[in-house]
Design a protein around this motif. Structure first.
Motif, PDB file in Angstrom:
ATOM      1  N   LEU A 134       0.858  -1.182   0.000  1.00 56.47           N
ATOM      2  CA  LEU A 134       0.000   0.000   0.000  1.00 56.47           C
ATOM      3  C   LEU A 134       0.891   1.227   0.000  1.00 56.47           C
ATOM      4  CD1 LEU A 134      -2.763   1.507   0.468  1.00 56.47           C
ATOM      5  CD2 LEU A 134      -2.275   1.296   2.923  1.00 56.47           C
ATOM      6  N   THR A 135       0.637   2.154  -0.939  1.00 53.55           N
ATOM      7  CA  THR A 135       1.336   3.439  -0.940  1.00 53.55           C
ATOM      8  C   THR A 135       0.301   4.534  -0.752  1.00 53.55           C
ATOM      9  OG1 THR A 135       3.090   2.607  -2.393  1.00 53.55           O
ATOM     10  CG2 THR A 135       2.831   4.994  -2.255  1.00 53.55           C
ATOM     11  N   VAL A 136       0.510   5.362   0.265  1.00 56.90           N
ATOM     12  CA  VAL A 136      -0.413   6.456   0.568  1.00 56.90           C
ATOM     13  C   VAL A 136       0.372   7.723   0.887  1.00 56.90           C
ATOM     14  CG1 VAL A 136      -2.363   5.085   1.387  1.00 56.90           C
ATOM     15  CG2 VAL A 136      -0.564   5.657   2.972  1.00 56.90           C
ATOM     16  N   GLU A 137      -0.259   8.859   0.690  1.00 54.27           N
ATOM     17  CA  GLU A 137       0.300  10.163   1.052  1.00 54.27           C
ATOM     18  C   GLU A 137      -0.179  10.454   2.472  1.00 54.27           C
ATOM     19  OE1 GLU A 137       2.534  13.565   0.066  1.00 54.27           O
ATOM     20  OE2 GLU A 137       2.059  11.978  -1.364  1.00 54.27           O
ATOM     21  N   LEU A 138       0.757  10.603   3.404  1.00 53.76           N
ATOM     22  CA  LEU A 138       0.393  10.833   4.805  1.00 53.76           C
ATOM     23  C   LEU A 138       0.950  12.156   5.294  1.00 53.76           C
ATOM     24  CD1 LEU A 138       1.008   7.289   6.348  1.00 53.76           C
ATOM     25  CD2 LEU A 138      -1.157   8.273   5.549  1.00 53.76           C
ATOM     26  N   LYS A 139       0.104  12.901   5.995  1.00 56.81           N
ATOM     27  CA  LYS A 139       0.557  14.149   6.614  1.00 56.81           C
ATOM     28  C   LYS A 139       1.105  13.837   8.001  1.00 56.81           C
ATOM     29  CE  LYS A 139      -3.953  15.308   8.574  1.00 56.81           C
ATOM     30  NZ  LYS A 139      -5.035  16.245   8.670  1.00 56.81           N
TER      31      LYS A 139
END
Length: 165
Positions: A134-139
């Protein structure tokens, strides 16, 4: 043999550095995640949910291990492996808007209410020994990695995860 001027050489080096650093910015942080348990024949404890008062994870018969446990904000790739020999597991990334506060739980279904909890993405049910990514953009902030197969979260199958600015 041809020679190039020092100005041209500096320009070439500068171009290479710019290109190299741009690639580094775009690269995702990588996190290795292990979904583990002590076997299907073990009793599954309850009451080991995140933020439970008096929590003692030493009693957990299943869990999640993430290495590293903290990364910088941006793209994050989770390489998830179900290390169980006989149980299906999954990994869901949950944003903790209020760290230390319990996640919304559906007691009748023995699982977290994913819609209300801040689900950022998941690697769905993995058979024993299987892997997923899983690749996600996380703040920046606090997150929880959970397995939401009924009963697993309550049995301690979660791990805190930090995203730094």
């Amino acid at each position: 043999m041809k020679t190039i001027s020092s100005r041209a050489a500096l320009g070439l080096v500068a171009a290479m550095l710019i290109t190299g650093s741009a690639g580094a910015v775009e690269a995702a942080a990588r996190v290795k995640v292990s979904l583990w348990d002590k076997g299907a024949n073990m009793d599954m404890p309850t009451g080991l949910t995140y933020a439970e008062p008096g929590l003692n994870l030493a009693n957990a018969t299943m869990g999640i291990k993430a290495l590293p446990g903290a990364v910088k904000a941006g793209k994050v790739t989770f390489n998830v492996k179900n290390d169980s020999k006989d149980t299906i597991h999954e990994m869901i990334v949950m944003y903790l808007a209020d760290p230390g506060k319990p996640l919304p739980y559906i007691a009748a279904e023995n699982r977290v209410d994913e819609d209300k909890a801040g689900d950022k993405g998941e690697v769905s049910e993995l058979d024993p020994g299987k892997s997923g990514t899983l690749t996600v953009e996380l703040k920046a902030g606090k997150y929880l990695l959970i397995c939401n197969v009924p009963g697993h979260f309550g049995a301690g199958m979660w791990a805190e995860f930090t995203v730094n600015p």
